[in-house]
Design a protein around this motif. Structure first.
Motif, PDB file in Angstrom:
ATOM      1  N   ARG A  28       0.835  -1.203   0.000  1.00 14.53           N
ATOM      2  CA  ARG A  28       0.000   0.000   0.000  1.00 14.53           C
ATOM      3  C   ARG A  28       0.869   1.251   0.000  1.00 14.53           C
ATOM      4  O   ARG A  28       0.558   2.243  -0.654  1.00 14.53           O
ATOM      5  N   LEU A  29       1.959   1.232   0.772  1.00 12.70           N
ATOM      6  CA  LEU A  29       2.839   2.388   0.808  1.00 12.70           C
ATOM      7  C   LEU A  29       3.510   2.599  -0.536  1.00 12.70           C
ATOM      8  O   LEU A  29       3.576   3.716  -1.049  1.00 12.70           O
ATOM      9  N   ALA A  30       3.999   1.513  -1.125  1.00  9.97           N
ATOM     10  CA  ALA A  30       4.695   1.633  -2.407  1.00  9.97           C
ATOM     11  C   ALA A  30       3.756   2.104  -3.509  1.00  9.97           C
ATOM     12  O   ALA A  30       4.156   2.828  -4.420  1.00  9.97           O
ATOM     13  N   ASN A  31       2.488   1.688  -3.409  1.00  9.74           N
ATOM     14  CA  ASN A  31       1.535   2.004  -4.470  1.00  9.74           C
ATOM     15  C   ASN A  31       0.599   3.164  -4.130  1.00  9.74           C
ATOM     16  O   ASN A  31      -0.379   3.397  -4.840  1.00  9.74           O
ATOM     17  N   ALA A  32       0.881   3.846  -3.024  1.00  9.12           N
ATOM     18  CA  ALA A  32       0.030   4.973  -2.629  1.00  9.12           C
ATOM     19  C   ALA A  32      -0.023   6.005  -3.749  1.00  9.12           C
ATOM     20  O   ALA A  32       1.003   6.323  -4.375  1.00  9.12           O
ATOM     21  N   GLU A  33      -1.215   6.515  -4.017  1.00  8.20           N
ATOM     22  CA  GLU A  33      -1.388   7.472  -5.108  1.00  8.20           C
ATOM     23  C   GLU A  33      -1.028   8.878  -4.624  1.00  8.20           C
ATOM     24  O   GLU A  33      -1.886   9.704  -4.345  1.00  8.20           O
ATOM     25  N   LEU A  34       0.251   9.123  -4.522  1.00  2.58           N
ATOM     26  CA  LEU A  34       0.746  10.423  -4.064  1.00  2.58           C
ATOM     27  C   LEU A  34       0.843  11.372  -5.247  1.00  2.58           C
ATOM     28  O   LEU A  34       1.094  10.962  -6.380  1.00  2.58           O
ATOM     29  N   PRO A  35       0.657  12.671  -5.009  1.00  4.45           N
ATOM     30  CA  PRO A  35       0.673  13.644  -6.100  1.00  4.45           C
ATOM     31  C   PRO A  35       2.078  14.014  -6.563  1.00  4.45           C
ATOM     32  O   PRO A  35       2.235  14.841  -7.471  1.00  4.45           O
ATOM     33  N   MET A  36       3.081  13.407  -5.970  1.00  6.02           N
ATOM     34  CA  MET A  36       4.482  13.705  -6.293  1.00  6.02           C
ATOM     35  C   MET A  36       5.309  12.515  -5.828  1.00  6.02           C
ATOM     36  O   MET A  36       4.780  11.621  -5.158  1.00  6.02           O
ATOM     37  N   PRO A  37       6.599  12.461  -6.161  1.00  7.90           N
ATOM     38  CA  PRO A  37       7.429  11.352  -5.674  1.00  7.90           C
ATOM     39  C   PRO A  37       7.388  11.257  -4.152  1.00  7.90           C
ATOM     40  O   PRO A  37       7.241  12.271  -3.460  1.00  7.90           O
ATOM     41  N   LEU A  38       7.535  10.038  -3.631  1.00  4.43           N
ATOM     42  CA  LEU A  38       7.443   9.825  -2.188  1.00  4.43           C
ATOM     43  C   LEU A  38       8.400  10.715  -1.418  1.00  4.43           C
ATOM     44  O   LEU A  38       8.035  11.315  -0.400  1.00  4.43           O
ATOM     45  N   TRP A  39       9.649  10.822  -1.901  1.00  2.00           N
ATOM     46  CA  TRP A  39      10.636  11.618  -1.178  1.00  2.00           C
ATOM     47  C   TRP A  39      10.222  13.080  -1.088  1.00  2.00           C
ATOM     48  O   TRP A  39      10.424  13.733  -0.058  1.00  2.00           O
ATOM     49  N   GLU A  40       9.609  13.601  -2.168  1.00  2.00           N
ATOM     50  CA  GLU A  40       9.196  15.000  -2.144  1.00  2.00           C
ATOM     51  C   GLU A  40       7.968  15.186  -1.248  1.00  2.00           C
ATOM     52  O   GLU A  40       7.865  16.180  -0.519  1.00  2.00           O
ATOM     53  N   PHE A  41       7.049  14.233  -1.313  1.00  2.12           N
ATOM     54  CA  PHE A  41       5.851  14.322  -0.475  1.00  2.12           C
ATOM     55  C   PHE A  41       6.228  14.315   1.007  1.00  2.12           C
ATOM     56  O   PHE A  41       5.747  15.140   1.793  1.00  2.12           O
ATOM     57  N   VAL A  42       7.096  13.389   1.385  1.00  2.00           N
ATOM     58  CA  VAL A  42       7.547  13.310   2.773  1.00  2.00           C
ATOM     59  C   VAL A  42       8.258  14.594   3.177  1.00  2.00           C
ATOM     60  O   VAL A  42       8.032  15.146   4.263  1.00  2.00           O
ATOM     61  N   SER A  43       9.108  15.105   2.291  1.00  2.21           N
ATOM     62  CA  SER A  43       9.841  16.337   2.589  1.00  2.21           C
ATOM     63  C   SER A  43       8.910  17.530   2.735  1.00  2.21           C
ATOM     64  O   SER A  43       9.107  18.380   3.618  1.00  2.21           O
ATOM     65  N   MET A  44       7.884  17.612   1.880  1.00  2.00           N
ATOM     66  CA  MET A  44       6.956  18.733   1.959  1.00  2.00           C
ATOM     67  C   MET A  44       6.159  18.711   3.259  1.00  2.00           C
ATOM     68  O   MET A  44       6.024  19.744   3.934  1.00  2.00           O
ATOM     69  N   VAL A  45       5.616  17.538   3.599  1.00  2.00           N
ATOM     70  CA  VAL A  45       4.852  17.435   4.850  1.00  2.00           C
ATOM     71  C   VAL A  45       5.755  17.743   6.037  1.00  2.00           C
ATOM     72  O   VAL A  45       5.350  18.429   6.985  1.00  2.00           O
ATOM     73  N   ALA A  46       7.002  17.257   5.981  1.00  2.00           N
ATOM     74  CA  ALA A  46       7.952  17.541   7.060  1.00  2.00           C
ATOM     75  C   ALA A  46       8.227  19.034   7.164  1.00  2.00           C
ATOM     76  O   ALA A  46       8.303  19.598   8.269  1.00  2.00           O
ATOM     77  N   ALA A  47       8.362  19.704   6.021  1.00  2.00           N
ATOM     78  CA  ALA A  47       8.608  21.150   6.020  1.00  2.00           C
ATOM     79  C   ALA A  47       7.429  21.914   6.627  1.00  2.00           C
ATOM     80  O   ALA A  47       7.621  22.872   7.385  1.00  2.00           O
ATOM     81  N   LEU A  48       6.224  21.481   6.291  1.00  2.00           N
ATOM     82  CA  LEU A  48       5.033  22.132   6.848  1.00  2.00           C
ATOM     83  C   LEU A  48       4.987  21.976   8.366  1.00  2.00           C
ATOM     84  O   LEU A  48       4.742  22.943   9.096  1.00  2.00           O
ATOM     85  N   MET A  49       5.235  20.767   8.843  1.00  2.00           N
ATOM     86  CA  MET A  49       5.206  20.533  10.279  1.00  2.00           C
ATOM     87  C   MET A  49       6.400  21.185  10.970  1.00  2.00           C
ATOM     88  O   MET A  49       6.319  21.577  12.136  1.00  2.00           O
ATOM     89  N   ALA A  50       7.503  21.313  10.236  1.00  2.00           N
ATOM     90  CA  ALA A  50       8.701  21.914  10.816  1.00  2.00           C
ATOM     91  C   ALA A  50       8.542  23.411  11.060  1.00  2.00           C
ATOM     92  O   ALA A  50       9.272  23.977  11.873  1.00  2.00           O
TER      93      ALA A  50
END
Length: 436
Positions: A28-50
């Motif tokens: 499910r994680l590998a196939n999650a329909e994210l709007p951008m690459p996983l690394w960028e999505f994780v980085s963006m959410v981290a930046a928002l919370m940061a």
């Protein structure tokens, strides 16, 4: 879960079921329909919370200087630089949650980032300590919206162990901020003075706003938008608060994270007044915060195998044991810095494995009201935690024992809440949720 002993065949079957569940979670994680690459999505959410962590941690080295600038009579009064922000950060999440469930995530998120940046700049222009606290309170309000929406976005796109894994990766990157923010704050103070520790937050807001504007689409499906009416809002809050697991893990998180805020508020005083090592505050704080990042990264690698309950329950017990050990040593053998630091770093690192798992466990049953659930969870882990945190940090008397004793007490209270939530059973996989 049954209390009857399992046969070897049943045990093997259960192991295969759990392994299969973990494999599906990874898929499910590998196939999650994210709007951008996983690394960028994780980085963006981290930046928002940061942005929230940045607003707290960058000014920690400046707290003593700000207190002297405004001639505060009680040294503990400088702690209100943290708590005024947290007071603003708490209750407004209950408003931003339903708003984001009705109008969507993206535009409301951008609005919150803009006002976060505006109030960051206004902190630079304050003429009194009271006015500075008022502006910090207002900044906290819009930081609340950023935090609620960031968590809601993750829940819009993932669930279960996949969500816990992503949140752990988010927290791993997010924890870079507490590691480097005090050092940035010290550097800014040397180059431009303490007021620019707030100005840097405005720059961070601009950069994050541009990133979100160009790369993040709306993540809330139209069919999941909820009507913004008193009845619907009441239904949403009722759904969240009446769910035993959601409410229990929110309450447990709010209690134990009071320890986190207690240390952050008193950290500058602990290293300066207790151990006389305030000149290297940024280094000591970075070492302790670094264990949080390690904890989060470790959790992201093993949670899909062991499950959120097993990990979080075990780590909470370890947190209590480590804090109690440190308290006993500091009380009966003397305040030895090189004993306190590693023990406290290990204790603090437990938050890295508690946060993502408690959050995922609380949010898991609330898919259709993710914004509201995120808001209520954020309220518990900020307003309630800041209340407990102030109760502990305000007891600081020039010794570290009151802080450590507060850690033990809050850890035990959190464990009691978990026991009630799980009906006396720890380390289980959950009711009908194989692998949780």
């Amino acid at each position: 879960m049954t209390d009857q002993p399992q046969t070897p065949a049943a045990s093997k079957a259960a192991q295969k079921t759990h392994a299969k569940a973990a494999s599906k979670a990874k898929t499910r994680l590998a196939n999650a329909e994210l709007p951008m690459p996983l690394w960028e999505f994780v980085s963006m959410v981290a930046a928002l919370m940061a942005l929230n962590a940045f607003a707290i941690d960058i000014m920690l080295p400046a707290m003593g200087t700000i207190g002297e600038y405004y001639a505060l009579e009680n040294p503990n009064s400088q702690q209100w630089l943290l708590y005024s922000y947290l007071l603003g950060f708490g209750a407004p999440q209950l408003v931003f949650g339903p708003l984001s469930d009705r109008f969507g995530r993206r535009n409301l998120l951008r609005l919150c980032i803009v006002f976060y940046g505006i109030f960051a700049v206004l902190c630079m222009a304050t003429s009194s300590f009271a006015l500075l606290l008022a502006v910090r309170f207002l900044q906290g309000i819009f930081a609340a919206g950023i935090r609620v929406i960031a968590t809601s976005i993750v829940r819009d796109l993932t669930m279960g162990r996949a969500m816990a894994s992503i949140m752990s990766l988010v927290m791993t990157i997010f924890m870079i901020i507490p590691i480097i923010a005090p050092a940035i704050g010290q550097g800014v103070m040397v180059l431009a003075g303490w007021r620019w520790t707030f100005g840097v937050l405005g720059v961070a807001a601009v950069l994050t706003f541009l990133w979100v504007s160009f790369r993040l689409p709306e993540t809330l499906a139209v069919e999941n938008q909820r009507e913004l009416s008193f009845t619907r809002i009441k239904e949403g809050f009722s759904q969240v608060l009446s769910h035993r697991v959601t409410f229990g893990y929110m309450a447990a998180s709010g209690v134990v994270f009071g320890s986190l805020f207690a240390f952050i508020a008193a950290s500058e005083q602990i290293f300066d007044d207790v151990f006389g090592r305030g000149d290297k505050f940024a280094l000591w704080f970075a070492l302790i915060a670094g264990t949080l990042a390690i904890g989060n990264f470790t959790n992201s690698r093993i949670v899909e195998h062991y499950g959120m309950r097993r990990l979080s329950h075990g780590i909470l017990i370890a947190f209590i044991v480590l804090a109690l050990s440190n308290f006993l040593i500091m009380t009966f053998m003397g305040e030895m810095f090189w004993v306190f630091l590693p023990l406290f770093a290990l204790t603090f690192g437990c938050f890295g494995m508690l946060g993502a798992n408690f959050s995922a466990l609380a949010m898991e049953p609330q898919g259709r009201v993710a914004g509201t659930a995120s808001a209520v969870y954020g309220f518990f882990t900020s307003t309630i935690a800041s209340g407990f945190g102030y109760a502990v940090s305000s007891q600081f008397n020039g010794k570290v024992a009151p802080i450590l004793l507060g850690f033990v007490g809050l850890g035990l209270l959190s464990l009691v809440i978990i026991l009630i939530t799980e009906r006396g059973k720890l380390f289980e996989l959950g009711e009908g949720k194989a692998g949780y």
